[in-house]
Each structure stands twice: as structure tokens, then as C-alpha cells.
Design an enzyme around this catalytic site. Sequence first.
Site, PDB file in Angstrom:
ATOM      1  N   GLU A 103      -5.059  -3.745  -0.635  1.00  0.00           N
ATOM      2  CA  GLU A 103      -3.728  -4.096  -1.148  1.00  0.00           C
ATOM      3  C   GLU A 103      -2.891  -4.761  -0.062  1.00  0.00           C
ATOM      4  O   GLU A 103      -3.111  -4.540   1.126  1.00  0.00           O
ATOM      5  CB  GLU A 103      -3.006  -2.813  -1.587  1.00  0.00           C
ATOM      6  CG  GLU A 103      -2.755  -2.696  -3.068  1.00  0.00           C
ATOM      7  CD  GLU A 103      -1.691  -3.645  -3.627  1.00  0.00           C
ATOM      8  OE1 GLU A 103      -1.674  -4.853  -3.297  1.00  0.00           O
ATOM      9  OE2 GLU A 103      -0.876  -3.163  -4.427  1.00  0.00           O
ATOM     10  N   ASP A 104      -1.926  -5.552  -0.487  1.00  0.00           N
ATOM     11  CA  ASP A 104      -1.028  -6.167   0.483  1.00  0.00           C
ATOM     12  C   ASP A 104       0.024  -5.180   0.995  1.00  0.00           C
ATOM     13  O   ASP A 104       0.256  -5.083   2.192  1.00  0.00           O
ATOM     14  CB  ASP A 104      -0.340  -7.414  -0.117  1.00  0.00           C
ATOM     15  CG  ASP A 104       0.336  -7.142  -1.461  1.00  0.00           C
ATOM     16  OD1 ASP A 104       0.194  -6.033  -2.025  1.00  0.00           O
ATOM     17  OD2 ASP A 104       1.016  -8.059  -1.973  1.00  0.00           O
ATOM     18  N   ASP A 107       4.749   0.072  -1.678  1.00  0.00           N
ATOM     19  CA  ASP A 107       6.205   0.179  -1.648  1.00  0.00           C
ATOM     20  C   ASP A 107       6.591   1.518  -2.302  1.00  0.00           C
ATOM     21  O   ASP A 107       6.493   2.559  -1.673  1.00  0.00           O
ATOM     22  CB  ASP A 107       6.756  -1.062  -2.380  1.00  0.00           C
ATOM     23  CG  ASP A 107       8.269  -1.184  -2.344  1.00  0.00           C
ATOM     24  OD1 ASP A 107       8.920  -0.499  -1.558  1.00  0.00           O
ATOM     25  OD2 ASP A 107       8.815  -2.000  -3.117  1.00  0.00           O
ATOM     26  N   PHE A 156      12.753  -6.895   2.356  1.00  0.00           N
ATOM     27  CA  PHE A 156      11.873  -7.662   1.482  1.00  0.00           C
ATOM     28  C   PHE A 156      11.146  -8.693   2.333  1.00  0.00           C
ATOM     29  O   PHE A 156      11.763  -9.469   3.054  1.00  0.00           O
ATOM     30  CB  PHE A 156      12.614  -8.306   0.318  1.00  0.00           C
ATOM     31  CG  PHE A 156      11.680  -8.517  -0.843  1.00  0.00           C
ATOM     32  CD1 PHE A 156      11.394  -7.477  -1.723  1.00  0.00           C
ATOM     33  CD2 PHE A 156      11.030  -9.736  -1.023  1.00  0.00           C
ATOM     34  CE1 PHE A 156      10.492  -7.655  -2.767  1.00  0.00           C
ATOM     35  CE2 PHE A 156      10.125  -9.925  -2.062  1.00  0.00           C
ATOM     36  CZ  PHE A 156       9.860  -8.881  -2.940  1.00  0.00           C
ATOM     37  N   ARG A 169       3.235 -17.690  -0.218  1.00  0.00           N
ATOM     38  CA  ARG A 169       2.107 -16.788   0.080  1.00  0.00           C
ATOM     39  C   ARG A 169       1.240 -17.340   1.206  1.00  0.00           C
ATOM     40  O   ARG A 169       0.473 -16.612   1.834  1.00  0.00           O
ATOM     41  CB  ARG A 169       1.213 -16.629  -1.150  1.00  0.00           C
ATOM     42  CG  ARG A 169       1.858 -15.928  -2.329  1.00  0.00           C
ATOM     43  CD  ARG A 169       0.807 -15.707  -3.407  1.00  0.00           C
ATOM     44  NE  ARG A 169       1.353 -15.314  -4.698  1.00  0.00           N
ATOM     45  CZ  ARG A 169       1.587 -14.065  -5.077  1.00  0.00           C
ATOM     46  NH1 ARG A 169       1.351 -13.077  -4.244  1.00  0.00           N
ATOM     47  NH2 ARG A 169       2.065 -13.804  -6.270  1.00  0.00           N
TER      48      ARG A 169
HETATM   49  P1  IMP Z   1       4.910  -0.533  -5.600  1.00  0.00           P
HETATM   50  O1  IMP Z   1       4.292  -0.309  -6.949  1.00  0.00           O
HETATM   51  O2  IMP Z   1       6.384  -0.288  -5.607  1.00  0.00           O
HETATM   52  O3  IMP Z   1       4.228   0.215  -4.485  1.00  0.00           O
HETATM   53  O4  IMP Z   1       4.858  -2.074  -5.324  1.00  0.00           O
HETATM   54  C1  IMP Z   1       3.790  -2.696  -4.880  1.00  0.00           C
HETATM   55  C2  IMP Z   1       3.839  -4.178  -5.205  1.00  0.00           C
HETATM   56  O5  IMP Z   1       5.179  -4.702  -5.159  1.00  0.00           O
HETATM   57  C3  IMP Z   1       3.075  -4.904  -4.167  1.00  0.00           C
HETATM   58  O6  IMP Z   1       1.724  -5.024  -4.526  1.00  0.00           O
HETATM   59  C4  IMP Z   1       3.793  -6.233  -4.097  1.00  0.00           C
HETATM   60  O7  IMP Z   1       3.234  -7.110  -5.048  1.00  0.00           O
HETATM   61  C5  IMP Z   1       5.208  -5.949  -4.488  1.00  0.00           C
HETATM   62  N1  IMP Z   1       6.100  -5.841  -3.312  1.00  0.00           N
HETATM   63  C6  IMP Z   1       6.685  -4.723  -2.841  1.00  0.00           C
HETATM   64  N2  IMP Z   1       7.454  -4.983  -1.771  1.00  0.00           N
HETATM   65  C7  IMP Z   1       7.334  -6.314  -1.553  1.00  0.00           C
HETATM   66  C8  IMP Z   1       7.900  -7.210  -0.561  1.00  0.00           C
HETATM   67  O8  IMP Z   1       8.670  -6.836   0.368  1.00  0.00           O
HETATM   68  N3  IMP Z   1       7.538  -8.509  -0.671  1.00  0.00           N
HETATM   69  C9  IMP Z   1       6.713  -8.976  -1.646  1.00  0.00           C
HETATM   70  N4  IMP Z   1       6.168  -8.183  -2.575  1.00  0.00           N
HETATM   71  C10 IMP Z   1       6.477  -6.860  -2.544  1.00  0.00           C
HETATM   72 MG    MG Z   2       0.703  -6.930  -4.951  1.00  0.00          MG
END
Ligand code: IMP
Ligand code: MG
Length: 186
Positions: A103-104, A107, A156, A169
Site C-alpha cells: 500500500e502507499d 491513514d 496531505f 503521481r
Molecule cells: P485510509 O482508509 O484512511 O487509511 O486511507 C487510505 C487511502 O487514502 C490511501 O490508500 C490513499 O489513497 C488515500 N490517502 C490518505 N492520505 C493521503 C494523502 O496524504 N495523500 C494522498 N492520498 C491519501
Molecule cells: Mg491508495
Amino acid sequence: MQQDYQEFLKEILIPQEQLQARIKEIADEINRDYQGRKLHLICILRGGVLFLADLMRYITVNHTIDFMAISSYGTGARKSTGHVRITLDLKEDISERDVLLVEDIVDSGYTIASVLELLSTRHPKSLRVCTLLDKAVRREIDVPIDYRGFVIPDKFVFGYGLDLDEYYRNLPFIGAVDPERYQPPD
Ligand code: IMP
Ligand code: MG
């Protein structure tokens, strides 16, 4: 016209060299942990593609790759809702395989939590998580992270696979956005 990233770049959080050095270290850990086994890497599209591509170049254990896509929220939104939807499922069966999710960023944790829940019903032999970035202070649901590149503050970020309204990206570093100066595309 796409805004030049320099106009809204607040700071470069992680420069290219540091990213690459850390990715190599993570791969070394993976190589040790999976020695003598076959690994199946699952990349979560689209944010994870650059990370997967670089990581797998440093992975020396035999491995295969597959992709899945989920959508957690639409363009313009900045927060997961906890509702994730599979928009592209895996090509291959994962039962009895050693699976590593790539995963990238984690959050709130909702995305990874849902993916883990779903994939575990398919009976992999093992299921682990590798994320490049961990925005730990934002966690709303506890998720196990086995390999992490960097813990980052609540900013962000964009670049190196991560998008700002689907763009930027391609940048080779992780940058933080100055929301005051960013204009979303029309
Ligand atoms: P989560 O479900 O809140 O953990 O969010 C995960 C997804 O939100 C990641 O796979 C990203 O696609 C997106 N995301 C969360 N924070 C960022 C950020 O700072 N920049 C870009 N994408 C983000
Ligand atoms: Mg993602």
C-alpha cells in the site's frame, strides 16, 4: 491547465534518495523473512504502483504479483468514510499462498482493515501488510502493519504514486501540499 506543483508544494517531506534507500531496506527485511518461500505481492491500485515497482526490483525471493482496486472516496474528498468498495478484484486465487499487501499510505486504517477482512476469507497461508507511509496520528481503526517505510505527520501528501485529485503521481518524492495555494483541476 495543470498547476505546476512548485506553486503549492509546502515542503518535500521525503526526497527521492531517502525513499529509495528505505525501500531497499524494507526489501532486505522481506528477503530475510520470506527466504525459501514463494511470495505473492498484492498491490492496491492506484497509489501503490510506484512503490510496488521499486520494491519488487529489490526483492530477491521468488514472487508473483497481482492487483486490486478499491475506492474509498471520490475526487475532492480528503477523508475515508469507512466504506470501501472493490472496483477491481484479484486475477488469482490466494488460498494457501503467502500474501503481502503493498500500500502507499495507511491513514484512518479503514481501507486496509476492509481489504484484510475480505482477503482473509479467501484463506491465504499468511497475510501481511507493507505500507510506504504511515500517517499514524490519524488512525481510527487498529490495523497490523508488518513493514512500514516512514511515519509521517498529519499533512496531505502527494507524489510517488499518491495523487492530488488524480494528478502528480509521477513525482519521484513525497511532498506536502499547501492547501492555500492549491487549485483543484476543473
Ligand atoms: P485510509 O482508509 O484512511 O487509511 O486511507 C487510505 C487511502 O487514502 C490511501 O490508500 C490513499 O489513497 C488515500 N490517502 C490518505 N492520505 C493521503 C494523502 O496524504 N495523500 C494522498 N492520498 C491519501
Ligand atoms: Mg491508495
